[in-house]
Design a protein around this motif. Structure first.
Motif, PDB file in Angstrom:
ATOM      1  N   VAL A 115       0.851  -1.189   0.000  1.00  0.00           N
ATOM      2  CA  VAL A 115       0.000   0.000   0.000  1.00  0.00           C
ATOM      3  C   VAL A 115       0.887   1.240   0.000  1.00  0.00           C
ATOM      4  CG1 VAL A 115      -1.917   1.202   1.136  1.00  0.00           C
ATOM      5  CG2 VAL A 115      -1.659  -1.287   1.424  1.00  0.00           C
ATOM      6  N   GLY A 137      -7.634   5.374  -7.771  1.00  0.00           N
ATOM      7  CA  GLY A 137      -7.378   4.611  -8.982  1.00  0.00           C
ATOM      8  C   GLY A 137      -8.674   4.144  -9.623  1.00  0.00           C
ATOM      9  N   ASN A 171     -12.101  -2.076 -10.345  1.00  0.00           N
ATOM     10  CA  ASN A 171     -11.471  -3.337 -10.737  1.00  0.00           C
ATOM     11  C   ASN A 171     -11.694  -3.592 -12.225  1.00  0.00           C
ATOM     12  OD1 ASN A 171     -10.621  -3.800  -8.122  1.00  0.00           O
ATOM     13  ND2 ASN A 171     -12.304  -5.192  -7.628  1.00  0.00           N
ATOM     14  N   PHE A 196      -6.534  -3.750 -12.399  1.00  0.00           N
ATOM     15  CA  PHE A 196      -6.554  -3.492 -10.963  1.00  0.00           C
ATOM     16  C   PHE A 196      -7.505  -4.460 -10.288  1.00  0.00           C
ATOM     17  CE2 PHE A 196      -7.606  -0.363  -7.384  1.00  0.00           C
ATOM     18  CZ  PHE A 196      -6.388  -0.562  -6.748  1.00  0.00           C
ATOM     19  N   HIS A 230      -7.877  -4.228  -6.474  1.00  0.00           N
ATOM     20  CA  HIS A 230      -7.991  -3.856  -5.062  1.00  0.00           C
ATOM     21  C   HIS A 230      -8.813  -2.590  -4.860  1.00  0.00           C
ATOM     22  CE1 HIS A 230      -4.964  -6.874  -4.191  1.00  0.00           C
ATOM     23  NE2 HIS A 230      -4.137  -6.301  -5.043  1.00  0.00           N
ATOM     24  N   ALA A 231      -9.805  -2.375  -5.700  1.00  0.00           N
ATOM     25  CA  ALA A 231     -10.569  -1.132  -5.623  1.00  0.00           C
ATOM     26  C   ALA A 231     -11.271  -0.964  -4.274  1.00  0.00           C
ATOM     27  CB  ALA A 231     -11.585  -1.073  -6.759  1.00  0.00           C
ATOM     28  N   GLU A 265      -8.822   0.136  -1.620  1.00  0.00           N
ATOM     29  CA  GLU A 265      -8.353   1.491  -1.899  1.00  0.00           C
ATOM     30  C   GLU A 265      -9.432   2.518  -1.556  1.00  0.00           C
ATOM     31  OE1 GLU A 265      -5.604   2.368  -5.406  1.00  0.00           O
ATOM     32  OE2 GLU A 265      -7.444   3.399  -6.000  1.00  0.00           O
ATOM     33  N   THR A 294       1.578   6.356  -7.728  1.00  0.00           N
ATOM     34  CA  THR A 294       0.419   5.508  -7.445  1.00  0.00           C
ATOM     35  C   THR A 294       0.146   4.544  -8.589  1.00  0.00           C
ATOM     36  OG1 THR A 294      -1.018   7.300  -8.210  1.00  0.00           O
ATOM     37  CG2 THR A 294      -0.669   7.114  -5.848  1.00  0.00           C
ATOM     38  N   ARG A 335       0.215   0.397  -8.411  1.00  0.00           N
ATOM     39  CA  ARG A 335      -0.841  -0.514  -8.865  1.00  0.00           C
ATOM     40  C   ARG A 335      -0.299  -1.514  -9.876  1.00  0.00           C
ATOM     41  NH1 ARG A 335      -3.652   4.625  -9.374  1.00  0.00           N
ATOM     42  NH2 ARG A 335      -4.553   5.097  -7.326  1.00  0.00           N
ATOM     43  N   TYR A 372      -2.012  -1.195  -3.989  1.00  0.00           N
ATOM     44  CA  TYR A 372      -2.971  -0.103  -4.191  1.00  0.00           C
ATOM     45  C   TYR A 372      -2.427   1.151  -3.545  1.00  0.00           C
ATOM     46  CZ  TYR A 372      -4.983  -1.380   0.455  1.00  0.00           C
ATOM     47  OH  TYR A 372      -5.188  -1.676   1.781  1.00  0.00           O
TER      48      TYR A 372
END
Length: 323
Positions: A108, A126, A129, A137, A139-140, A143, A194, A198, A203
């Motif tokens: 993280v 971000g 997913n 991605f 890990h929405a 995050e 960032t 990712r 994230y």
């Protein structure tokens, strides 16, 4: 200030948990993160706060050259085109070769920034997913839950895909012979800390803590670090509740400044609202640039280099956030 090394400080809890990295002064004139990290390090050193699980690494000054000079960049913007460089060409390339492996070793990232004009703090999210080619991605939810506990009321999404769309527009009007001279015609030029995090499977949040000189910005940065440590379970503190009054905006367009004579209709600040038809600026040849829909001006840059971002346009997002 040592310009030949990158200082970091790590604390390891004795129980397993996630690995967090916190950055300050990616841009050298944005020092609120540095001050917030220094305050937090003092609390850890005095035993007023303890890391009980996982690990946290602090980088108080991520770009020492820019920090020493008191300006945004050293030789270039560290937060663009970020990645390891086999043949580093400038100071920021050499920093990237130390920073990127450090980012990849964590789960993280909290990257602390400030901004030029006035306004309230905001956080950059971000994507949702996805398995797309640009920014896949997974890990929405984590995050989003982190973003809702940083303290900022306003959240913004859509950076990299909007930047990539802008690159396509830029390429369409740029002669092939000129493209090699313009880093901004590379979609990866929009990749910063960032986005790189990712890509490495983690994230990340960019948190803009206030105006550069706002005396409240370092306190906001410090509190955001404390909240993140609690949210991730690295300390024994109770995680803060998710903020329930957040406004989520989505970047949908970037408009470039084409000529030095392109001027704004007024001194815009980020998140100034506009209505469809409002005059935003005028091109050198007299062509008016008007809002195509209701929305918000974001990141206006009246001194933008011709061929690069003049302003972004955002609208309210319909994305549902996980708490």
């Amino acid at each position: 200030m040592n310009l030949t090394s990158l200082r970091s400080q790590c604390f390891h809890g004795l129980e397993p948990g996630p690995k967090l990295i916190v950055l300050g002064a990616v841009h050298g004139n944005e020092t609120c993160g540095t001050r917030g990290i220094e305050r937090l390090l003092g609390e850890l050193d005095r035993g007023e706060l303890q890391i009980v699980r996982g690990a946290v690494t602090f980088v108080p000054v991520t770009n020492p050259l820019a920090y020493l000079r008191g300006q945004r960049v050293g030789e270039r913007n560290l937060n663009r085109n970020l990645g390891p460089k086999a043949a580093p060409q400038d100071y920021e390339d050499r920093i990237a070769n130390a920073l990127c492996p450090l980012l990849a070793a964590h789960d993280v990232l909290l990257d602390l920034h400030s901004f030029h004009t006035g306004g309230e703090p905001f956080a950059m999210l971000g994507p949702e997913n996805n398995s797309g080619a640009l920014e896949p991605f997974a890990h929405a939810a984590a995050e989003e839950a982190m973003a809702l506990r940083l303290g900022a009321r306003r959240l913004v999404e859509g950076w990299l895909d909007t930047y990539a769309a802008g690159v396509r527009t830029r390429l369409a009007r740029t002669a092939p012979s000129e493209r090699a001279q313009l880093l901004s015609t590379d979609p990866d030029y929009g990749v910063g800390t960032t986005e790189y995090m990712r890509r490495m499977g983690g994230y990340a949040i960019t948190l803009e803590c206030g105006q550069h000189q706002d005396p409240a910005a370092p306190d906001f940065a410090w509190r955001a670090i404390r909240n993140t440590l609690a949210q991730l379970g690295l300390t024994g503190e109770t995680p803060p509740p998710a903020r329930s009054d957040c406004e989520l905006l989505k970047l949908v367009e970037v408009v470039d400044r084409l000529h030095a004579g392109d001027t704004f209709a007024r001194a815009w600040a980020s998140f100034d609202p506009v209505s469809a038809g409002d005059l935003i600026g005028t091109r050198e040849d007299g062509t008016e640039v008007r809002a195509q829909r209701d929305g918000f001006i974001v990141f206006p840059n009246p001194a933008a280099t011709p061929g690069n971002e003049w302003f972004y346009f955002a609208r309210r997002s319909e994305r549902a956030l996980h708490t």
